[in-house]
Design a protein around this motif. Structure first.
Motif, PDB file in Angstrom:
ATOM      1  N   ALA A  51       9.928  16.217   5.440  1.00 46.48           N
ATOM      2  CA  ALA A  51       9.301  15.047   4.811  1.00 46.48           C
ATOM      3  C   ALA A  51       9.468  15.058   3.296  1.00 46.48           C
ATOM      4  N   ASP A  52       9.572  13.874   2.731  1.00 50.18           N
ATOM      5  CA  ASP A  52       9.634  13.693   1.284  1.00 50.18           C
ATOM      6  C   ASP A  52       8.194  13.477   0.788  1.00 50.18           C
ATOM      7  N   MET A  53       7.446  14.578   0.658  1.00 50.21           N
ATOM      8  CA  MET A  53       6.017  14.487   0.336  1.00 50.21           C
ATOM      9  C   MET A  53       5.727  13.802  -0.999  1.00 50.21           C
ATOM     10  N   PRO A  54       6.488  14.048  -2.065  1.00 49.09           N
ATOM     11  CA  PRO A  54       6.186  13.310  -3.300  1.00 49.09           C
ATOM     12  C   PRO A  54       6.288  11.791  -3.107  1.00 49.09           C
ATOM     13  N   ARG A  55       7.326  11.359  -2.405  1.00 50.94           N
ATOM     14  CA  ARG A  55       7.496   9.923  -2.162  1.00 50.94           C
ATOM     15  C   ARG A  55       6.371   9.398  -1.269  1.00 50.94           C
ATOM     16  N   ILE A  56       6.013  10.158  -0.238  1.00 55.28           N
ATOM     17  CA  ILE A  56       4.934   9.742   0.665  1.00 55.28           C
ATOM     18  C   ILE A  56       3.618   9.663  -0.094  1.00 55.28           C
ATOM     19  N   ALA A  57       3.336  10.641  -0.952  1.00 51.35           N
ATOM     20  CA  ALA A  57       2.086  10.639  -1.720  1.00 51.35           C
ATOM     21  C   ALA A  57       1.999   9.411  -2.623  1.00 51.35           C
ATOM     22  N   HIS A  58       3.088   9.088  -3.308  1.00 54.19           N
ATOM     23  CA  HIS A  58       3.097   7.891  -4.159  1.00 54.19           C
ATOM     24  C   HIS A  58       2.871   6.641  -3.318  1.00 54.19           C
ATOM     25  N   PHE A  59       3.502   6.575  -2.163  1.00 52.97           N
ATOM     26  CA  PHE A  59       3.330   5.421  -1.281  1.00 52.97           C
ATOM     27  C   PHE A  59       1.876   5.305  -0.815  1.00 52.97           C
ATOM     28  N   VAL A  60       1.298   6.408  -0.364  1.00 47.87           N
ATOM     29  CA  VAL A  60      -0.065   6.385   0.161  1.00 47.87           C
ATOM     30  C   VAL A  60      -1.064   6.001  -0.933  1.00 47.87           C
ATOM     31  N   GLY A  62      -0.466   3.993  -3.265  1.00 48.56           N
ATOM     32  CA  GLY A  62      -0.255   2.579  -3.575  1.00 48.56           C
ATOM     33  C   GLY A  62      -0.278   2.328  -5.066  1.00 48.56           C
ATOM     34  N   LYS A  63      -0.905   1.237  -5.470  1.00 56.18           N
ATOM     35  CA  LYS A  63      -0.949   0.867  -6.885  1.00 56.18           C
ATOM     36  C   LYS A  63      -1.674   1.921  -7.730  1.00 56.18           C
ATOM     37  N   TYR A  64      -2.494   2.732  -7.110  1.00 57.18           N
ATOM     38  CA  TYR A  64      -3.239   3.746  -7.845  1.00 57.18           C
ATOM     39  C   TYR A  64      -2.355   4.907  -8.306  1.00 57.18           C
ATOM     40  N   SER A  65      -1.176   5.039  -7.723  1.00 58.08           N
ATOM     41  CA  SER A  65      -0.286   6.133  -8.152  1.00 58.08           C
ATOM     42  C   SER A  65       0.172   5.940  -9.591  1.00 58.08           C
ATOM     43  N   VAL A 143       9.973   9.813   5.903  1.00 60.72           N
ATOM     44  CA  VAL A 143       8.901   9.253   5.079  1.00 60.72           C
ATOM     45  C   VAL A 143       7.769   8.633   5.903  1.00 60.72           C
ATOM     46  N   ASP A 144       7.993   8.429   7.207  1.00 58.45           N
ATOM     47  CA  ASP A 144       6.919   7.897   8.041  1.00 58.45           C
ATOM     48  C   ASP A 144       7.301   8.060   9.507  1.00 58.45           C
ATOM     49  N   VAL A 145       6.282   8.085  10.346  1.00 58.21           N
ATOM     50  CA  VAL A 145       6.464   8.200  11.791  1.00 58.21           C
ATOM     51  C   VAL A 145       5.521   7.203  12.446  1.00 58.21           C
ATOM     52  N   GLU A 146       6.041   6.483  13.439  1.00 55.12           N
ATOM     53  CA  GLU A 146       5.237   5.497  14.156  1.00 55.12           C
ATOM     54  C   GLU A 146       5.070   5.943  15.603  1.00 55.12           C
ATOM     55  N   VAL A 147       3.810   6.003  16.024  1.00 58.74           N
ATOM     56  CA  VAL A 147       3.476   6.341  17.401  1.00 58.74           C
ATOM     57  C   VAL A 147       2.406   5.361  17.861  1.00 58.74           C
ATOM     58  N   HIS A 148       2.581   4.827  19.053  1.00 56.73           N
ATOM     59  CA  HIS A 148       1.615   3.885  19.628  1.00 56.73           C
ATOM     60  C   HIS A 148       1.359   2.699  18.694  1.00 56.73           C
ATOM     61  N   GLY A 149       2.385   2.262  18.001  1.00 59.46           N
ATOM     62  CA  GLY A 149       2.260   1.086  17.150  1.00 59.46           C
ATOM     63  C   GLY A 149       1.662   1.332  15.776  1.00 59.46           C
ATOM     64  N   LEU A 150       1.320   2.569  15.461  1.00 61.03           N
ATOM     65  CA  LEU A 150       0.732   2.877  14.154  1.00 61.03           C
ATOM     66  C   LEU A 150       1.672   3.758  13.347  1.00 61.03           C
ATOM     67  N   TRP A 151       1.960   3.327  12.137  1.00 62.05           N
ATOM     68  CA  TRP A 151       2.749   4.137  11.205  1.00 62.05           C
ATOM     69  C   TRP A 151       1.775   5.042  10.458  1.00 62.05           C
ATOM     70  N   LEU A 152       2.014   6.335  10.504  1.00 61.08           N
ATOM     71  CA  LEU A 152       1.085   7.318   9.943  1.00 61.08           C
ATOM     72  C   LEU A 152       0.867   7.117   8.442  1.00 61.08           C
ATOM     73  N   ARG A 157      -2.324   5.013   3.867  1.00 62.40           N
ATOM     74  CA  ARG A 157      -2.375   4.180   2.660  1.00 62.40           C
ATOM     75  C   ARG A 157      -3.535   3.190   2.738  1.00 62.40           C
ATOM     76  N   ALA A 158      -3.702   2.551   3.883  1.00 63.94           N
ATOM     77  CA  ALA A 158      -4.795   1.586   4.035  1.00 63.94           C
ATOM     78  C   ALA A 158      -6.145   2.254   3.785  1.00 63.94           C
ATOM     79  N   GLN A 159      -6.338   3.447   4.329  1.00 59.57           N
ATOM     80  CA  GLN A 159      -7.607   4.149   4.140  1.00 59.57           C
ATOM     81  C   GLN A 159      -7.800   4.588   2.690  1.00 59.57           C
ATOM     82  N   VAL A 160      -6.756   5.133   2.090  1.00 62.97           N
ATOM     83  CA  VAL A 160      -6.861   5.646   0.725  1.00 62.97           C
ATOM     84  C   VAL A 160      -7.080   4.512  -0.268  1.00 62.97           C
ATOM     85  N   VAL A 161      -6.323   3.439  -0.154  1.00 64.26           N
ATOM     86  CA  VAL A 161      -6.470   2.313  -1.078  1.00 64.26           C
ATOM     87  C   VAL A 161      -7.854   1.693  -0.939  1.00 64.26           C
TER      88      VAL A 161
END
Length: 185
Positions: A51-60, A62-65, A143-152, A157-161
């Motif tokens: 995983a590209d954790m720095p990129r994922i962290a910035h994405f999660v 969101g605008k707060y990064s 950078v992301d994995v989708e299972v059962h219709g949810l992208w991790l 990001r939705a929760q953190v933002v």
């Protein structure tokens, strides 16, 4: 005349149709082989090493990064990785014993691809799992994995933002410990 117009429309639409990406499919195939090569190994480790954790962290974040220091983003990335490691470890047995088969891939751009796999396990009905990869400096990274219709990452990001939008909340106050879910509703 109709044939000419139809041919023109089809020709115009062809570049817009999704195409397979053999390089990203090969990357996921190698990741699958890594997961299965060490039956006692950690699926979470294999996935997070890729995983590209720095990129994922910035994405999660969101605008707060853009509003926090790189040091805070780095600490956040470590806590996010710890959360993901725990989350994935709870599913390690299922994935390590699963048969994963690549079904297709969609090239969103030259450096952005989604690979769809079929996951068959002894524990549940077969399901599709999608893997989003981005290529940087000649290397594909997860950078992301989708299972059962949810992208991790999108779900995180939705929760953190949502948490950071509350007055007086900061990255460090949401995640004071290694448990990323503390402080998130």
């Amino acid at each position: 005349m109709r044939k000419l117009i139809t041919t023109f429309i089809i020709a115009a639409l062809l570049p817009a149709l999704a195409t397979a990406n053999p390089a990203s499919e090969a990357h996921i195939q190698a990741l699958i082989e890594t997961i299965h090569s060490d039956p006692d190994g950690s699926v979470a480790d294999a996935l997070l090493d890729d995983a590209d954790m720095p990129r994922i962290a910035h994405f999660v974040l969101g605008k707060y990064s853009r509003e926090v220091s790189e040091e805070e983003v780095s600490v956040f990335a470590g806590r996010l990785e710890s959360f993901l490691r725990d989350f994935l470890a709870q599913r390690s047995e299922e994935l390590s014993s699963a048969h994963l088969e690549i079904l297709s891939s969609v090239e969103r751009s030259n450096t952005d691809s989604i690979v769809t796999t079929r996951v068959s396990t002894p524990f549940r009905d077969p399901m599709n799992m999608r893997w989003r990869l981005l290529e940087r400096d000649g290397s594909w990274r997860l950078v992301d994995v989708e299972v059962h219709g949810l992208w991790l990452a999108i779900e995180q990001r939705a929760q953190v933002v949502a948490a950071l939008s509350r007055p007086g909340t900061s990255v460090s106050s949401i995640y004071p410990s290694e448990n990323l879910t503390s402080g998130i509703d």
